[in-house]
Design an enzyme around this catalytic site. Structure first.
Site, PDB file in Angstrom:
ATOM      1  N   GLU A 187      -0.055  -1.160   5.877  1.00  0.00           N
ATOM      2  CA  GLU A 187       1.046  -0.677   6.726  1.00  0.00           C
ATOM      3  C   GLU A 187       1.018   0.826   6.918  1.00  0.00           C
ATOM      4  OE1 GLU A 187       4.911   0.829   7.992  1.00  0.00           O
ATOM      5  OE2 GLU A 187       3.907   1.232   6.080  1.00  0.00           O
ATOM      6  N   ASP A 189       0.836  -1.201   0.000  1.00  0.00           N
ATOM      7  CA  ASP A 189       0.000   0.000   0.000  1.00  0.00           C
ATOM      8  C   ASP A 189       0.870   1.250   0.000  1.00  0.00           C
ATOM      9  OD1 ASP A 189       0.713  -0.766   2.688  1.00  0.00           O
ATOM     10  OD2 ASP A 189      -0.700   0.734   3.448  1.00  0.00           O
TER      11      ASP A 189
END
Length: 385
Positions: free
Chosen positions: A134, A73
């Site tokens: 994350e 991400d």
């Protein structure tokens, strides 16, 4: 490597952009299965799937078990990949997430491939985990990471670095606070004296919070996301802000909590009240003797590549904090070299570092795998290359 990196960079995968995260995990699954890994996808809800790939070595049950962690991400909005697609300019490559941290994910695959093509299997298991949340603190993948960390002997996190010679051996922990102020509304023109401005009280408290940097060295306080009543002709009865607190030790985080409670308990504007809510975040990741033993092995391997490795402590948090919470000795910032993270049009990768740092990662895994069963924290001598 660059073709696959370009493919991933050109897919929008900001945290919560499930479609893009899912597409990337599909490519990674295919590539990892081609290397002989068994791959499973774990439901991450609103963040998309998390990927776990396992490669069994020739010493199941007794060889070293490695946990490699990365994330797919980014911090960027939908449309970023179209606006700023992957491009290369000499030794630099640009694009959303190119260094934080899609290049680290690709590098890990090719480090694993290098080990396999050299017919090295003298380990128990190599487990790779790629999550999709994350950048938001790994809210849905944290339980999975903790579970896998308890099954491993060494953690290796693929966050990027600013220099080929630098890895990370410690990170600050982080807590988040919401500070809310209540006051008394009044007409700002006709009866301002009847009002008790929550905004003015919040301003006093923000200045006091900034002064804590002097009282608590090494602890950082970042005030953000300010809000209050919006009507210009009303003395604001409500104001709030968020505070990010970071410290290298848990004692520092607790000292910060006490100081913030004292600031909240006092008032500069009579008739106002403050409410402080603490949300505990990642614990500090400290350079334990076990971590320093890993650093020593990494330094020897780096010397073979012509690098004088330096292990640093950093203020940012990562999934390494989570791994260390379980007691898993972990090294971080083992990924490639780059910079300008979270700056859409400037984020960059130094392309040659993919090979150099990939060799360091593969060599480190090999050296640690060839050590005795419990080398971390011991006095073992790394095997010769």
């Amino acid at each position: 490597m660059l073709q696959r990196l370009a493919l991933l960079v050109n897919i929008d995968s900001g945290t919560g952009q499930v479609e893009g995260v899912t597409r990337i995990m599909g490519y990674l699954r295919s590539w990892l299965e081609a290397l002989g890994c068994s791959v499973t996808l774990h439901d991450g809800g609103q963040y998309g799937p998390h990927l776990v790939a396992r490669l069994r070595g020739s010493r199941p049950g007794e060889g070293r078990r490695f946990l490699l962690v990365g994330h797919v991400d980014t911090v960027y909005a939908p449309g970023s990949a179209l606006a700023c697609p992957f491009r290369r300019d000499g030794e630099l490559a640009f694009g959303p997430g190119v260094i934080d941290m899609k290049s680290g994910v690709i590098m890990a695959l090719y480090s694993l491939r290098a080990l396999l093509e050299s017919h090295f299997a003298d380990f128990g298991e190599i487990c790779l985990v790629f999550n999709g949340d994350e950048e938001m603190g790994s809210p849905s993948s944290a339980p999975l990471l903790r579970e896998l960390a308890r099954q491993a002997d060494v953690g290796l996190v693929l966050e990027p670095t600013r220099s080929p010679e630098i890895i990370t051996e410690a990170r600050k922990g982080a807590d988040r606070y919401l500070l809310e102020i209540s006051g008394q509304a009044a007409h700002s023109g006709a009866e301002p004296h009847r009002g008790r401005s929550a905004v003015i009280e919040l301003a006093h408290k923000i200045v006091a919070i900034d002064h804590l940097h002097t009282l608590l060295p090494g602890v950082t306080f970042n005030v953000t996301r300010l809000g209050s009543s919006e009507l210009l002709n009303v003395v604001p009865e409500m104001a709030r802000c968020w505070i990010s607190v970071r410290a290298y030790t848990q004692e520092g985080l607790e000292a910060a909590a006490e100081a913030l409670e004292q600031i909240a308990a006092c008032s500069s504007v009579p008739g106002t009240r403050a409410y402080l809510t603490r949300t505990r975040g990642r614990l500090p990741y400290q350079a334990t003797p076990q971590v320093r033993a890993l650093v020593a092995v990494a330094r020897l391997e780096a010397q073979a590549l012509g690098l004088e490795l330096v292990a640093e402590a950093k203020g940012g948090v990562s999934d390494a904090n989570l791994l260390m919470q379980t007691g898993l000795p972990t090294l971080d910032s083992l990924g490639p070299v780059g910079g300008k993270m979270h700056v859409l049009r400037e984020e960059f990768l130094r392309v040659p570092s993919l090979v150099l740092r990939g060799a360091l990662l593969a060599g480190l895994i090999r050296q640690l795998a060839l050590q005795a069963p419990n080398p971390v924290g011991g006095e073992e001598t790394p095997a010769s290359s």
